[in-house]
Design a protein around this motif. Structure first.
Motif, PDB file in Angstrom:
ATOM      1  N   PHE A 310       0.824  -1.212   0.000  1.00  0.00           N
ATOM      2  CA  PHE A 310       0.000   0.000   0.000  1.00  0.00           C
ATOM      3  C   PHE A 310       0.858   1.262   0.000  1.00  0.00           C
ATOM      4  N   VAL A 311       1.816   1.320   0.902  1.00  0.00           N
ATOM      5  CA  VAL A 311       2.654   2.517   1.040  1.00  0.00           C
ATOM      6  C   VAL A 311       3.529   2.711  -0.179  1.00  0.00           C
ATOM      7  N   ASP A 312       4.174   1.632  -0.639  1.00  0.00           N
ATOM      8  CA  ASP A 312       5.048   1.744  -1.808  1.00  0.00           C
ATOM      9  C   ASP A 312       4.283   2.181  -3.045  1.00  0.00           C
ATOM     10  N   PHE A 313       3.066   1.662  -3.178  1.00  0.00           N
ATOM     11  CA  PHE A 313       2.274   2.010  -4.360  1.00  0.00           C
ATOM     12  C   PHE A 313       2.011   3.511  -4.424  1.00  0.00           C
ATOM     13  N   ASN A 315       3.517   5.929  -2.712  1.00  0.00           N
ATOM     14  CA  ASN A 315       4.779   6.670  -2.773  1.00  0.00           C
ATOM     15  C   ASN A 315       5.336   6.700  -4.197  1.00  0.00           C
ATOM     16  N   SER A 316       5.045   5.652  -4.959  1.00  0.00           N
ATOM     17  CA  SER A 316       5.530   5.569  -6.347  1.00  0.00           C
ATOM     18  C   SER A 316       4.669   6.368  -7.314  1.00  0.00           C
ATOM     19  N   HIS A 317       3.489   6.795  -6.851  1.00  0.00           N
ATOM     20  CA  HIS A 317       2.573   7.586  -7.699  1.00  0.00           C
ATOM     21  C   HIS A 317       2.105   8.804  -6.906  1.00  0.00           C
ATOM     22  N   PRO A 318       3.021   9.718  -6.609  1.00  0.00           N
ATOM     23  CA  PRO A 318       2.705  10.828  -5.691  1.00  0.00           C
ATOM     24  C   PRO A 318       1.705  11.843  -6.238  1.00  0.00           C
ATOM     25  N   LYS A 319       1.511  11.881  -7.562  1.00  0.00           N
ATOM     26  CA  LYS A 319       0.610  12.876  -8.159  1.00  0.00           C
ATOM     27  C   LYS A 319      -0.794  12.331  -8.409  1.00  0.00           C
ATOM     28  N   LEU A 320      -1.056  11.100  -7.981  1.00  0.00           N
ATOM     29  CA  LEU A 320      -2.339  10.458  -8.255  1.00  0.00           C
ATOM     30  C   LEU A 320      -3.487  11.219  -7.593  1.00  0.00           C
ATOM     31  N   GLN A 335      -3.579  -7.022   1.282  1.00  0.00           N
ATOM     32  CA  GLN A 335      -2.903  -8.146   1.921  1.00  0.00           C
ATOM     33  C   GLN A 335      -2.519  -7.804   3.365  1.00  0.00           C
ATOM     34  N   LYS A 336      -2.320  -8.844   4.180  1.00  0.00           N
ATOM     35  CA  LYS A 336      -2.094  -8.650   5.615  1.00  0.00           C
ATOM     36  C   LYS A 336      -0.875  -7.789   5.921  1.00  0.00           C
ATOM     37  N   ASN A 337       0.178  -7.970   5.133  1.00  0.00           N
ATOM     38  CA  ASN A 337       1.426  -7.278   5.439  1.00  0.00           C
ATOM     39  C   ASN A 337       1.473  -5.850   4.909  1.00  0.00           C
ATOM     40  N   SER A 338       0.485  -5.494   4.087  1.00  0.00           N
ATOM     41  CA  SER A 338       0.543  -4.207   3.407  1.00  0.00           C
ATOM     42  C   SER A 338       0.508  -3.026   4.366  1.00  0.00           C
ATOM     43  N   LEU A 339      -0.221  -3.142   5.478  1.00  0.00           N
ATOM     44  CA  LEU A 339      -0.399  -2.010   6.396  1.00  0.00           C
ATOM     45  C   LEU A 339       0.144  -2.322   7.793  1.00  0.00           C
ATOM     46  N   LYS A 340       1.104  -3.273   7.860  1.00  0.00           N
ATOM     47  CA  LYS A 340       1.598  -3.679   9.167  1.00  0.00           C
ATOM     48  C   LYS A 340       2.347  -2.566   9.876  1.00  0.00           C
ATOM     49  N   SER A 341       3.256  -1.940   9.182  1.00  0.00           N
ATOM     50  CA  SER A 341       4.056  -0.882   9.811  1.00  0.00           C
ATOM     51  C   SER A 341       4.133   0.310   8.874  1.00  0.00           C
ATOM     52  N   ASP A 343       4.786   4.274   8.344  1.00  0.00           N
ATOM     53  CA  ASP A 343       5.459   5.437   8.922  1.00  0.00           C
ATOM     54  C   ASP A 343       4.435   6.515   9.231  1.00  0.00           C
ATOM     55  N   SER A 344       4.530   7.106  10.405  1.00  0.00           N
ATOM     56  CA  SER A 344       3.560   8.128  10.823  1.00  0.00           C
ATOM     57  C   SER A 344       3.593   9.350   9.917  1.00  0.00           C
ATOM     58  N   ARG A 345       4.679   9.539   9.187  1.00  0.00           N
ATOM     59  CA  ARG A 345       4.780  10.690   8.286  1.00  0.00           C
ATOM     60  C   ARG A 345       4.179  10.418   6.905  1.00  0.00           C
ATOM     61  N   PHE A 346       3.761   9.176   6.675  1.00  0.00           N
ATOM     62  CA  PHE A 346       3.224   8.813   5.365  1.00  0.00           C
ATOM     63  C   PHE A 346       1.894   9.512   5.102  1.00  0.00           C
ATOM     64  N   VAL A 347       1.772  10.101   3.904  1.00  0.00           N
ATOM     65  CA  VAL A 347       0.516  10.683   3.447  1.00  0.00           C
ATOM     66  C   VAL A 347       0.343  10.368   1.965  1.00  0.00           C
ATOM     67  N   ILE A 348      -0.907  10.407   1.531  1.00  0.00           N
ATOM     68  CA  ILE A 348      -1.207  10.328   0.091  1.00  0.00           C
ATOM     69  C   ILE A 348      -1.565  11.755  -0.309  1.00  0.00           C
ATOM     70  N   PRO A 349      -0.641  12.504  -0.881  1.00  0.00           N
ATOM     71  CA  PRO A 349      -0.767  13.960  -0.930  1.00  0.00           C
ATOM     72  C   PRO A 349      -1.845  14.519  -1.860  1.00  0.00           C
ATOM     73  N   CYS A 350      -2.078  13.875  -3.011  1.00  0.00           N
ATOM     74  CA  CYS A 350      -2.930  14.502  -4.032  1.00  0.00           C
ATOM     75  C   CYS A 350      -4.243  13.779  -4.269  1.00  0.00           C
ATOM     76  N   LEU A 351      -4.435  12.620  -3.666  1.00  0.00           N
ATOM     77  CA  LEU A 351      -5.617  11.804  -3.959  1.00  0.00           C
ATOM     78  C   LEU A 351      -6.896  12.525  -3.552  1.00  0.00           C
ATOM     79  N   GLU A 352      -7.822  12.673  -4.529  1.00  0.00           N
ATOM     80  CA  GLU A 352      -9.078  13.387  -4.298  1.00  0.00           C
ATOM     81  C   GLU A 352     -10.304  12.485  -4.420  1.00  0.00           C
ATOM     82  N   GLU A 353     -10.226  11.506  -5.296  1.00  0.00           N
ATOM     83  CA  GLU A 353     -11.407  10.652  -5.533  1.00  0.00           C
ATOM     84  C   GLU A 353     -10.975   9.214  -5.761  1.00  0.00           C
ATOM     85  N   VAL A 354     -11.694   8.277  -5.124  1.00  0.00           N
ATOM     86  CA  VAL A 354     -11.423   6.845  -5.273  1.00  0.00           C
ATOM     87  C   VAL A 354     -12.722   6.129  -5.626  1.00  0.00           C
ATOM     88  N   VAL A 355     -12.671   5.258  -6.614  1.00  0.00           N
ATOM     89  CA  VAL A 355     -13.802   4.404  -6.962  1.00  0.00           C
ATOM     90  C   VAL A 355     -13.316   2.961  -6.848  1.00  0.00           C
TER      91      VAL A 355
END
Length: 419
Positions: A310-313, A315-320, A335-341, A343-355
């Motif tokens: 989740f985080v890598d995805f 982070n790899s698409h910061p303008k999404l 998946q179970k491991n995707s959100l295990k740890s 970072d508290s500084r992690f954000v999804i900066p530009c995401l406005e809409e999800v379907v």
């Protein structure tokens, strides 16, 4: 109308296009008839000669009307016609005609390849064309075209093609900026090299196993359906990319860095994982992403998607900004491991809409967790649409999962909607 000056009357009537209306105007008055030569566009519908009680030859009638116009710029013919008639019309308009659209209707003609000259060959007469659109084309032999220097737009809809014939036809149009091949069958290998091409739409019928090589440095929009191997080398101008394969598999895609890409859509039943990962890596700057792929796996083996962090995805698409994700891809993010740890500084900066389209209640806990994480880390997220589609599990877990989704929606009613 009778009180209008001749110039204004001519201007008004010159905007008529339907051949039936034009024919009717010639019977109104002498002034109206004398305005016909100033028409710029002429359209013959499919049923133009359905009530032809006089028995007049359609080719002759069309030719007579065309010859009465001084500077015809656009001709659209959907009614049946012969190659001899077409050649005659184009000879009368070869200097003025800029836009030509023809319903060829020769897909089922067994002996159309022996027609001389063929309808396709006759188009060679109109050397000043800027746009050409053909419906129902049989192009198993290369058309006898030299070079259309002025042609900017070529559209072929519903065609049976051979590789060599298509290649020769495209080669005769070196300055195209718009190319559309829609509902085409018979091709296996497509090679396109057009230096001025900006928009390209390709839709191939059949087994979905075509290969495509495209070289166009100015390409801005590319839509491809029905190809298994796709190679596009010069992509620095590409802004809109859509790849789909509803009948076959997407085995491999090769693209340069998609630095200008704003919209990406990948669809189909099965994509090899290498193809998915390659296109996602190339599209790191994408703003609108649509992912509707059911399975991965090589060749005939259908496999679920590998785990996507989740985080890598994100982070790899910061303008999404807009993200539409379907069943299997959403499950891969959950998946179970995707959100295990995280970072508290992690954000999804530009995401406005999800379907999000959900088709299974499996791993319900992880899916709810992923939905919550999208809201938590998507600081600018304003809209989340959850689509419950064709839930295939009759067990109580489906009801429990749907109940959890409803609770999630109730707790976040300002942003979440269920469809």
């Amino acid at each position: 109308m009778n009180s209008l000056p001749d110039a204004i009357l001519q201007y008004i009537l010159s905007h008529m296009t339907n051949a039936r209306n034009v024919a009717a105007c010639t019977c109104v008055s002498k002034r109206w008839k004398e305005s016909i030569p100033f028409i710029r566009s002429l359209y013959f519908p499919r049923n133009s000669f359905d009530d032809n009680t006089s028995g007049a030859d359609p080719d002759t009638v069309v030719g007579r009307m065309i010859s009465s116009i001084m500077g015809l710029e656009e001709l659209v013919v959907y009614c049946p016609f012969s190659s001899v008639g077409l050649a005659s019309w184009l000879q009368n308009t070869d200097r003025s005609l800029r836009h030509l659209e023809l319903r060829m209707d020769n897909l089922s003609e067994k002996h159309s390849g022996f027609e001389s000259p063929s309808k396709l060959d006759c188009i060679e007469i109109a050397k000043q064309l800027e746009s050409l659109k053909l419906w129902g084309v049989l192009m198993t032999c290369s058309p006898k075209w030299s070079v259309f220097e002025s042609l900017r737009s070529l559209e072929i809809v519903g065609a049976r093609l051979e590789d060599a014939a298509l290649s020769d036809a495209i080669g005769a149009c070196p300055n195209l900026t718009n190319l559309s091949l829609l509902g085409c069958d018979g091709v296996r290998t497509v090679f396109i090299e057009l230096q001025q091409l900006e928009q390209c739409r390709l839709d191939f019928y059949g087994l979905g196993n075509c290969s495509l090589t495209l070289i166009s440095p100015k390409l801005q929009l590319l839509e491809v359906q029905g190809c298994s191997w796709i190679r596009v080398s010069q992509t620095h101008c590409l802004r809109n990319l859509s790849i789909a394969n509803n009948a076959g598999r997407v085995y491999k895609v090769e693209f340069g860095k998609l630095m200008s890409l704003e919209f990406l859509s990948i669809r189909g039943v099965q994509w090899c994982w290498e193809a998915v990962s390659t296109i996602l890596q190339c599209a790191s700057e994408v703003k609108h992403l649509v992912m509707k792929v059911e399975f991965t796996g090589d060749f005939d083996t259908l496999q679920p998607f590998l785990e996507i962090d989740f985080v890598d995805f994100f982070n790899s698409h910061p303008k999404l900004q807009n993200f539409e994700i379907h069943g299997a891809m959403f499950a891969a993010l959950c998946q179970k491991n995707s959100l295990k740890s995280v970072d508290s500084r992690f954000v999804i900066p530009c995401l406005e809409e999800v379907v999000i389209t959900v088709r299974s209640p499996l791993n319900a806990e992880q899916k709810i967790s992923t939905l919550e994480s999208l809201l938590k880390y998507g600081k600018n997220l304003s809209k989340m649409v959850i689509r419950i589609l064709q839930m295939k599990n009759c067990h109580n877990s489906a009801d429990d999962f749907f109940e959890e989704i409803c609770k999630f929606r109730y707790m976040n009613y300002e942003k979440v909607r269920i469809e």
